[in-house]
Design a protein around this motif. Structure first.
Motif, PDB file in Angstrom:
ATOM      1  N   ILE A 113       0.831  -1.207   0.000  1.00  0.00           N
ATOM      2  CA  ILE A 113       0.000   0.000   0.000  1.00  0.00           C
ATOM      3  C   ILE A 113       0.863   1.253   0.000  1.00  0.00           C
ATOM      4  O   ILE A 113       1.748   1.426   0.848  1.00  0.00           O
ATOM      5  N   LYS A 114       0.580   2.144  -0.939  1.00  0.00           N
ATOM      6  CA  LYS A 114       1.209   3.471  -0.989  1.00  0.00           C
ATOM      7  C   LYS A 114       0.170   4.510  -0.572  1.00  0.00           C
ATOM      8  O   LYS A 114      -0.947   4.521  -1.092  1.00  0.00           O
ATOM      9  N   TYR A 115       0.540   5.385   0.376  1.00  0.00           N
ATOM     10  CA  TYR A 115      -0.393   6.406   0.847  1.00  0.00           C
ATOM     11  C   TYR A 115       0.379   7.639   1.279  1.00  0.00           C
ATOM     12  O   TYR A 115       1.584   7.570   1.547  1.00  0.00           O
ATOM     13  N   THR A 116      -0.293   8.753   1.328  1.00  0.00           N
ATOM     14  CA  THR A 116       0.303   9.998   1.809  1.00  0.00           C
ATOM     15  C   THR A 116      -0.336  10.473   3.106  1.00  0.00           C
ATOM     16  O   THR A 116       0.241  11.289   3.813  1.00  0.00           O
ATOM     17  N   ASP A 117      -1.529   9.984   3.407  1.00  0.00           N
ATOM     18  CA  ASP A 117      -2.244  10.356   4.634  1.00  0.00           C
ATOM     19  C   ASP A 117      -2.536   9.079   5.419  1.00  0.00           C
ATOM     20  O   ASP A 117      -3.141   8.139   4.898  1.00  0.00           O
ATOM     21  N   ILE A 118      -2.104   9.022   6.666  1.00  0.00           N
ATOM     22  CA  ILE A 118      -2.285   7.834   7.490  1.00  0.00           C
ATOM     23  C   ILE A 118      -3.766   7.485   7.640  1.00  0.00           C
ATOM     24  O   ILE A 118      -4.132   6.308   7.788  1.00  0.00           O
ATOM     25  N   ALA A 119      -4.645   8.482   7.555  1.00  0.00           N
ATOM     26  CA  ALA A 119      -6.084   8.222   7.684  1.00  0.00           C
ATOM     27  C   ALA A 119      -6.588   7.329   6.547  1.00  0.00           C
ATOM     28  O   ALA A 119      -7.516   6.537   6.742  1.00  0.00           O
ATOM     29  N   ASP A 120      -5.982   7.448   5.370  1.00  0.00           N
ATOM     30  CA  ASP A 120      -6.393   6.612   4.240  1.00  0.00           C
ATOM     31  C   ASP A 120      -6.006   5.155   4.473  1.00  0.00           C
ATOM     32  O   ASP A 120      -6.771   4.234   4.174  1.00  0.00           O
ATOM     33  N   ALA A 121      -4.801   4.935   5.003  1.00  0.00           N
ATOM     34  CA  ALA A 121      -4.379   3.567   5.319  1.00  0.00           C
ATOM     35  C   ALA A 121      -5.253   2.968   6.417  1.00  0.00           C
ATOM     36  O   ALA A 121      -5.616   1.790   6.372  1.00  0.00           O
ATOM     37  N   GLN A 122      -5.609   3.782   7.402  1.00  0.00           N
ATOM     38  CA  GLN A 122      -6.477   3.301   8.482  1.00  0.00           C
ATOM     39  C   GLN A 122      -7.879   2.980   7.960  1.00  0.00           C
ATOM     40  O   GLN A 122      -8.528   2.056   8.461  1.00  0.00           O
ATOM     41  N   HIS A 123      -8.337   3.729   6.961  1.00  0.00           N
ATOM     42  CA  HIS A 123      -9.644   3.447   6.371  1.00  0.00           C
ATOM     43  C   HIS A 123      -9.645   2.076   5.703  1.00  0.00           C
ATOM     44  O   HIS A 123     -10.567   1.271   5.888  1.00  0.00           O
TER      45      HIS A 123
END
Length: 290
Positions: free
Chosen positions: A263-273
């Motif tokens: 998983i590539k993400y810039t906002d930790i909230a997106d990974a938590q979602h």
């Protein structure tokens, strides 16, 4: 007259040429640099040795008494046999309805049946016990049961899309090139075992009521089920690149290989979602290091 003894001639060894060596005085700064380089080389050699040691064990199981690769029957009677027998017991509990020693519930993937209850026309296949030593896992001695898929005739589709090595490399390069981007991995536990498909299978006769390792259709069924879980939450598989997923509005991308998420993400909230969506449908989601 007595015969005269034959004179013995001794051969003299050739003298080796004498070489003169000269040593250059090394200052403290150069000595420290040399020490740092030697420590770095030792660290690299140690890491390479650890990687090779891990690679030798990964996916295999060694008998500590013979130092040879062994199967479960031999491993169960070796000096570490209690670990392997315990792992086998856990696998039975995981696939059935648990056991008394710390596993109250199982997945009810299979259940024992009488021979007379095998439906007519069903092919009985074998159960293979796969042993592996996984030093990176909490429980290092691993046992997995797989159904003999080569004897099963499944008329439907069995192939599924998965990300290839090129897709994974592009994801990693994209993470490095994107400002504030991070990369993390998720792993779904019991991915195949959470699917529902009636298949009669066995060795000492079992009926399989869900997906199981070795069944030709298990991968496709598990993947199709995962798609139905993700799509309502805005996750879509890219139409051209197999195994690559994006979200409709969130800045998150992941590649999927069976039950492993990169998983590539810039906002930790997106990974938590994404983690929250997966935890709604799967009991065990392992989170890797960023």
């Amino acid at each position: 007259e007595q015969p005269q003894p034959t004179p013995v001639t001794q051969q003299t060894e050739k003298q080796l040429p004498v070489t003169t060596t000269y040593s250059k005085k090394v200052g403290p700064a150069a000595q420290n640099k040399k020490k740092k380089e030697s420590r770095a080389k030792r660290k690299i050699r140690k890491n390479i040795k650890a990687i090779l040691h891990h690679a030798a064990y990964h996916g295999n199981a060694f008998n500590p008494d013979t130092k040879q690769i062994a199967q479960y029957k031999e491993l169960s009677t070796c000096s570490e046999g209690h670990f392997w027998r315990g792992a086998c017991k856990d696998e039975f509990g995981r696939l059935m309805d648990g056991h008394k020693d710390g596993m109250p519930n199982g997945t009810n993937t299979m259940k024992a049946i009488k021979f007379k209850n095998i439906p007519r026309g069903r092919v009985v296949t074998y159960l293979r016990i796969v042993s592996a030593f996984r030093p990176e896992k909490e429980k290092q001695h691993r046992i997995r049961f797989t159904a003999g898929g080569n004897l099963i005739q499944y008329p439907g589709k069995t192939s599924t899309k998965a990300a290839d090595l090129t897709t994974v490399k592009i994801m990693l390069n994209s993470t490095i090139s994107t400002k504030d981007a991070r990369f993390i991995t998720f792993d779904l536990a019991n991915f195949y075992l959470e699917t529902h498909e009636m298949v009669h299978d066995g060795y000492v006769y079992f009926e399989i009521n869900k997906g199981m390792y070795g069944l030709p259709q298990a991968g496709k069924i598990a993947n199709d089920q995962l798609i139905t879980f993700l799509q309502p939450h805005g996750y879509r598989e890219c139409p051209i690149t197999p195994g690559l997923w994006k979200h409709d509005t969130r800045d998150i991308t992941f590649c999927l290989v069976v039950d492993d998420f990169g998983i590539k993400y810039t906002d930790i909230a997106d990974a938590q979602h994404l983690l929250g969506v997966l935890q709604k449908h799967y009991k065990g989601v392992s989170i890797g290091k960023e």
